[in-house]
Design a protein around this motif. Structure first.
Motif, PDB file in Angstrom:
ATOM      1  N   GLY A   1      70.379  54.109  86.576  1.00  0.00           N
ATOM      2  CA  GLY A   1      70.109  53.915  85.152  1.00  0.00           C
ATOM      3  C   GLY A   1      71.264  54.353  84.256  1.00  0.00           C
TER       4      GLY A   1
ATOM      5  N   LYS B  34      70.119  48.938  83.240  1.00  0.00           N
ATOM      6  CA  LYS B  34      69.625  48.588  84.574  1.00  0.00           C
ATOM      7  C   LYS B  34      70.786  48.634  85.562  1.00  0.00           C
ATOM      8  CE  LYS B  34      67.201  45.003  87.208  1.00  0.00           C
ATOM      9  NZ  LYS B  34      68.050  45.261  88.363  1.00  0.00           N
ATOM     10  N   THR B  35      70.585  49.358  86.667  1.00  0.00           N
ATOM     11  CA  THR B  35      71.629  49.463  87.675  1.00  0.00           C
ATOM     12  C   THR B  35      71.404  48.409  88.757  1.00  0.00           C
ATOM     13  OG1 THR B  35      71.769  51.842  87.252  1.00  0.00           O
ATOM     14  CG2 THR B  35      72.717  51.056  89.318  1.00  0.00           C
ATOM     15  N   GLU B  36      72.411  47.567  88.989  1.00  0.00           N
ATOM     16  CA  GLU B  36      72.326  46.563  90.062  1.00  0.00           C
ATOM     17  C   GLU B  36      72.603  47.234  91.414  1.00  0.00           C
ATOM     18  OE1 GLU B  36      71.628  43.400  89.635  1.00  0.00           O
ATOM     19  OE2 GLU B  36      71.809  43.307  87.438  1.00  0.00           O
TER      20      GLU B  36
END
Ligand code: TXA
Ligand code: MG
Length: 352
Positions: free
Chosen positions: A165, A2-4
């Protein structure tokens, strides 16, 4: 993965918004961040593992060295053997869009320099970038934050399109001001070799060092079997899906170039409906078609650099198969623009 996403609110103090990304960097993760040139994909430059993560996320060959970003020009000596000429360049152009290649010190792993004994050092002009590096407490190795072979990203949305991602965090700090990657120079004794042109122009460099030599490959295709000094310059870069043709003045008289260019573009648009045009604002009223983009007003060279990569990405989202792009002056920042366009076109120039 998961990309913040961290969107910077410039009305609020910057440092507190960078706590999470700085922590990710210091723990070996990857963070895409804004700079004044293009967005970078950062990892801890002292950590060989972070470097391999960068190569993997970008799909980049690992013999292509990464630039090491520092928070203050004086930090260079921690990672490289600096010189009087470095000090002069730093005083004149740092923080700013300049990378200086110097002999590396032991603490920089060979995985960061692609096996070279030298390292590219850069102190970015963007305050968000510098604050991030300062808070992370480590130098930050960062290539442009695009998938290898795509145009460099000049906005956080470009980074998201390419790397969502695949990395830990993306910082959105607005559009990159310059829009082309930094100028790269190599210090060799008392002279400078220009490896990649950028917003710090040869004319500006000559004010600091009389002896500036252009590396082969900036304006000409290198002969088969020879390598440029910046390994990254050998790859076909900045390549949109469509074939790109550059349209340049080929006559002694330049005064009617715009009329000739407009006629040329009109003919191409009539011949084939999947043609894209990259021109100037002044051309737009005379051209009709679905994929006609502008680099900006004809005389606004800074706008041209700022818009180039975004235009190339927009073409990629269309079904155009051929792009005809206007080329202007090749002095000043125009040299950097022309160099990137030459690469996007695989050196295909049409003289009119
Ligand atoms: O503006 C920029 O420089 C951006 C932002 C993120 O700072 N970074 C960037 O990195 O453009 P990248 O990796 O896309 O391009 C780095 C270029 C490559 O062509 C590489 O070969 C060259 O710099 N380079 C890096 N270290 C070098 C070295 N030690 N010797 C020669 N060339 C080097
Ligand atoms: Mg790049």
């Amino acid at each position: 993965m998961k990309t913040e996403f961290v969107k910077i609110d410039f009305k609020k103090p910057i440092a507190e918004q960078l706590t999470l990304p700085a922590k990710i960097l210091s723990e070996g993760g990857l963070v895409a961040f804004p700079t004044e040139t293009v967005y970078g994909l950062g990892g801890n430059a002292l950590d060989a593992g972070a470097a391999s993560k960068i190569y993997r996320a970008k799909g980049r060959p690992s013999d292509n060295p990464l630039i090491v970003h520092i928070a203050r020009p004086a930090d260079a000596e921690k990672y490289a053997y600096t010189s009087e000429l470095y000090e002069k360049l730093a005083r004149a152009f740092m923080p700013g869009p300049l990378t200086v290649v110097l002999p590396k010190k032991e603490n920089i792993p060979f995985s960061v320099t692609g096996g070279l004994q030298t390292v590219g050092i850069r102190c970015p002009g963007d305050p968000v970038a510098r604050e991030l590096i300062r808070l992370a407490g480590v130098p930050v190795a960062a290539p442009s934050a695009n998938v290898s072979g795509r145009p460099s990203p000049t906005a956080a949305s470009h980074v998201r399109d390419d790397l969502n991602g695949r990395i830990d965090c993306i910082i959105d700090g607005g559009e990159a001001e310059v829009g082309l990657e930094s100028t790269i120079v190599k210090v060799e004794g008392d002279h400078l070799v220009l490896l990649r042109p950028g917003a710090i122009t040869p004319e500006m460099l000559k004010n600091v060092c009389e002896n500036v030599v252009l590396d082969n490959g900036i304006l000409d295709k290198l002969p088969e079997g020879t390598a440029p000094q910046a390994p990254g310059m050998k790859y076909r870069h900045y390549a949109p899906r469509a074939r790109v043709y550059l349209v340049r003045n080929g006559r002694a008289d330049v005064s009617d170039f715009d009329e000739r260019a407009i006629l040329f573009f009109r003919r191409k648009l009539e011949e084939n409906s999947s043609v894209g045009i990259l021109g100037y604002d002044e051309y737009l009223p005379y051209l009709t078609g679905n994929h006609i983009y502008s680099l900006g007003a004809k005389d606004d060279e800074l706008a041209h650099s700022h818009h180039l990569f975004d235009c190339l990405r927009r073409f990629d989202e269309t079904d155009v198969t051929e792009i005809y792009a206007v080329v202007g002056k090749t002095s000043g920042i125009g040299l950097a623009l022309y160099n990137r366009m030459l690469k996007a076109s695989a050196y295909t120039v049409i003289y009119i």
